[in-house]
Design a protein around this motif. Structure first.
Motif, PDB file in Angstrom:
ATOM      1  N   GLY A 136       8.946  47.609  18.824  1.00 57.08           N
ATOM      2  CA  GLY A 136       9.204  48.802  19.619  1.00 57.08           C
ATOM      3  C   GLY A 136      10.035  48.488  20.841  1.00 57.08           C
ATOM      4  N   GLY A 137      10.576  49.531  21.420  1.00 57.18           N
ATOM      5  CA  GLY A 137      11.311  49.454  22.672  1.00 57.18           C
ATOM      6  C   GLY A 137      11.291  50.823  23.316  1.00 57.18           C
ATOM      7  N   ARG A 138      11.761  50.893  24.543  1.00 50.33           N
ATOM      8  CA  ARG A 138      11.739  52.147  25.289  1.00 50.33           C
ATOM      9  C   ARG A 138      12.969  52.213  26.172  1.00 50.33           C
ATOM     10  N   ILE A 139      13.526  53.400  26.306  1.00 45.69           N
ATOM     11  CA  ILE A 139      14.627  53.610  27.234  1.00 45.69           C
ATOM     12  C   ILE A 139      14.308  54.843  28.068  1.00 45.69           C
ATOM     13  N   ALA A 140      14.326  54.658  29.377  1.00 43.56           N
ATOM     14  CA  ALA A 140      14.085  55.750  30.328  1.00 43.56           C
ATOM     15  C   ALA A 140      15.419  56.172  30.918  1.00 43.56           C
ATOM     16  N   MET A 141      15.558  57.470  31.193  1.00 48.28           N
ATOM     17  CA  MET A 141      16.842  58.004  31.640  1.00 48.28           C
ATOM     18  C   MET A 141      16.627  59.201  32.553  1.00 48.28           C
ATOM     19  N   SER A 142      17.722  59.697  33.068  1.00 47.08           N
ATOM     20  CA  SER A 142      17.673  60.879  33.923  1.00 47.08           C
ATOM     21  C   SER A 142      17.329  62.117  33.097  1.00 47.08           C
ATOM     22  N   ALA A 143      16.923  63.165  33.787  1.00 47.75           N
ATOM     23  CA  ALA A 143      16.621  64.429  33.117  1.00 47.75           C
ATOM     24  C   ALA A 143      17.854  64.968  32.399  1.00 47.75           C
ATOM     25  N   ALA A 144      19.029  64.813  33.008  1.00 47.08           N
ATOM     26  CA  ALA A 144      20.264  65.319  32.399  1.00 47.08           C
ATOM     27  C   ALA A 144      20.591  64.579  31.102  1.00 47.08           C
ATOM     28  N   ALA A 145      20.450  63.264  31.109  1.00 50.68           N
ATOM     29  CA  ALA A 145      20.721  62.477  29.899  1.00 50.68           C
ATOM     30  C   ALA A 145      19.705  62.819  28.816  1.00 50.68           C
ATOM     31  N   PHE A 146      18.446  62.962  29.199  1.00 53.42           N
ATOM     32  CA  PHE A 146      17.404  63.297  28.232  1.00 53.42           C
ATOM     33  C   PHE A 146      17.678  64.667  27.608  1.00 53.42           C
ATOM     34  N   ALA A 147      18.073  65.616  28.427  1.00 57.24           N
ATOM     35  CA  ALA A 147      18.375  66.960  27.918  1.00 57.24           C
ATOM     36  C   ALA A 147      19.547  66.913  26.933  1.00 57.24           C
ATOM     37  N   ALA A 148      20.576  66.148  27.248  1.00 60.85           N
ATOM     38  CA  ALA A 148      21.731  66.032  26.349  1.00 60.85           C
ATOM     39  C   ALA A 148      21.317  65.411  25.020  1.00 60.85           C
ATOM     40  N   LEU A 149      20.442  64.415  25.078  1.00 62.37           N
ATOM     41  CA  LEU A 149      19.954  63.771  23.855  1.00 62.37           C
ATOM     42  C   LEU A 149      19.174  64.775  23.006  1.00 62.37           C
ATOM     43  N   ARG A 168      11.098  45.350   6.231  1.00 66.86           N
ATOM     44  CA  ARG A 168      10.350  44.695   5.155  1.00 66.86           C
ATOM     45  C   ARG A 168      11.261  43.798   4.343  1.00 66.86           C
ATOM     46  N   THR A 169      10.638  42.779   3.770  1.00 62.36           N
ATOM     47  CA  THR A 169      11.298  41.913   2.804  1.00 62.36           C
ATOM     48  C   THR A 169      10.230  41.287   1.921  1.00 62.36           C
ATOM     49  N   THR A 170      10.667  40.670   0.872  1.00 61.16           N
ATOM     50  CA  THR A 170       9.821  39.774   0.086  1.00 61.16           C
ATOM     51  C   THR A 170      10.542  38.435   0.139  1.00 61.16           C
ATOM     52  N   GLY A 171       9.913  37.475   0.797  1.00 60.28           N
ATOM     53  CA  GLY A 171      10.608  36.211   0.978  1.00 60.28           C
ATOM     54  C   GLY A 171       9.715  35.129   1.527  1.00 60.28           C
ATOM     55  N   GLN A 172      10.372  34.080   2.031  1.00 58.50           N
ATOM     56  CA  GLN A 172       9.678  32.889   2.490  1.00 58.50           C
ATOM     57  C   GLN A 172       9.570  32.790   4.002  1.00 58.50           C
ATOM     58  N   THR A 173      10.096  33.786   4.709  1.00 51.82           N
ATOM     59  CA  THR A 173       9.974  33.804   6.161  1.00 51.82           C
ATOM     60  C   THR A 173       9.921  35.254   6.617  1.00 51.82           C
ATOM     61  N   GLY A 174       9.375  35.452   7.804  1.00 53.63           N
ATOM     62  CA  GLY A 174       9.097  36.799   8.286  1.00 53.63           C
ATOM     63  C   GLY A 174      10.304  37.552   8.805  1.00 53.63           C
ATOM     64  N   VAL A 175      10.080  38.823   9.109  1.00 57.20           N
ATOM     65  CA  VAL A 175      11.139  39.713   9.570  1.00 57.20           C
ATOM     66  C   VAL A 175      10.905  40.202  11.006  1.00 57.20           C
ATOM     67  N   GLU A 176      10.170  39.413  11.787  1.00 56.64           N
ATOM     68  CA  GLU A 176       9.934  39.810  13.176  1.00 56.64           C
ATOM     69  C   GLU A 176      11.236  39.919  13.960  1.00 56.64           C
ATOM     70  N   SER A 223      13.269  48.877  28.257  1.00 60.41           N
ATOM     71  CA  SER A 223      12.091  48.047  28.550  1.00 60.41           C
ATOM     72  C   SER A 223      11.177  47.965  27.335  1.00 60.41           C
ATOM     73  N   ASP A 224      10.165  47.162  27.497  1.00 56.89           N
ATOM     74  CA  ASP A 224       9.068  47.081  26.532  1.00 56.89           C
ATOM     75  C   ASP A 224       9.488  46.739  25.111  1.00 56.89           C
ATOM     76  N   VAL A 225      10.546  45.959  24.946  1.00 54.51           N
ATOM     77  CA  VAL A 225      10.906  45.494  23.603  1.00 54.51           C
ATOM     78  C   VAL A 225       9.870  44.447  23.220  1.00 54.51           C
ATOM     79  N   ARG A 226       9.162  44.715  22.116  1.00 55.13           N
ATOM     80  CA  ARG A 226       8.057  43.837  21.752  1.00 55.13           C
ATOM     81  C   ARG A 226       7.691  44.003  20.283  1.00 55.13           C
ATOM     82  N   LEU A 227       7.067  42.967  19.749  1.00 53.37           N
ATOM     83  CA  LEU A 227       6.533  43.021  18.395  1.00 53.37           C
ATOM     84  C   LEU A 227       5.240  43.821  18.440  1.00 53.37           C
ATOM     85  N   LEU A 228       5.129  44.837  17.587  1.00 52.50           N
ATOM     86  CA  LEU A 228       3.920  45.656  17.533  1.00 52.50           C
ATOM     87  C   LEU A 228       2.964  45.164  16.447  1.00 52.50           C
ATOM     88  N   SER A 229       3.535  44.747  15.311  1.00 50.93           N
ATOM     89  CA  SER A 229       2.694  44.222  14.237  1.00 50.93           C
ATOM     90  C   SER A 229       3.550  43.446  13.254  1.00 50.93           C
TER      91      SER A 229
END
Length: 162
Positions: A33-46, A106-114, A142-148
């Motif tokens: 996951g990750g998060r992006i915070a912005m101004s009210a104007a940018a959020f409204a445009a999105l 997702r994958t099927t393999g020999q190493t993870g996809v974190e 902010s808050d870029v992190r592995l969730l599971s």
């Protein structure tokens, strides 16, 4: 693994890709996951779809998916993997003028996809920034992190909600 337990260094201390040839092939999934915070104007445009560069969410979704597929080109010593699923979802948070991004790989393999999931979430956030920077250059990612993650020798992991 070297005598010091570092997997990306050989016995002489040189960078080396981990040999996964002896590892079992298993179904693997990672969610980041990750998060992006912005101004009210940018959020409204999105939310209203009025950003000058077009459909912000669609573009960020494609960028995140592409990033998951290209992670080994970006992260040194990361294995190229056959990604069987890459999805990027967006959850707007109107109260805080922010968007929470979730990437599932997702994958099927020999190493993870974190790393693929983390890269997808990061690039999706960066693309949101790029698409909205004409309105707000002060956005914060902010808050870029592995969730599971699941699968593989190290087993499952789920980040505590707290």
């Amino acid at each position: 693994m070297t005598k010091d337990g570092l997997t990306h260094l050989d016995a002489r201390g040189n960078a080396a890709m981990v040999d996964v040839s002896e590892k079992a092939v298993t179904k693997r999934e990672a969610v980041a996951g990750g998060r992006i915070a912005m101004s009210a104007a940018a959020f409204a445009a999105l939310v209203d779809g009025t950003a000058p560069k077009g459909d912000v969410i669609a573009t960020a979704r494609i960028a995140g998916i592409m990033a998951a597929k290209r992670t080994s080109d970006l992260i040194p010593l990361c294995h190229p993997l056959p990604v069987s699923k890459a999805a990027v979802d967006f959850d707007p948070d109107p109260e805080h003028h922010a968007v929470n991004v979730t990437a599932t790989v997702r994958t099927t393999g020999q190493t993870g996809v974190e790393m693929e999931a983390l890269t997808a979430a990061s690039v999706a956030c960066l693309t949101l920034y790029d698409m909205l920077k004409a309105i707000d250059k002060t956005m914060v990612i902010s808050d870029v992190r592995l969730l599971s993650k699941s699968g593989g020798k190290s087993g499952d992991f789920t980040r505590d909600a707290g």
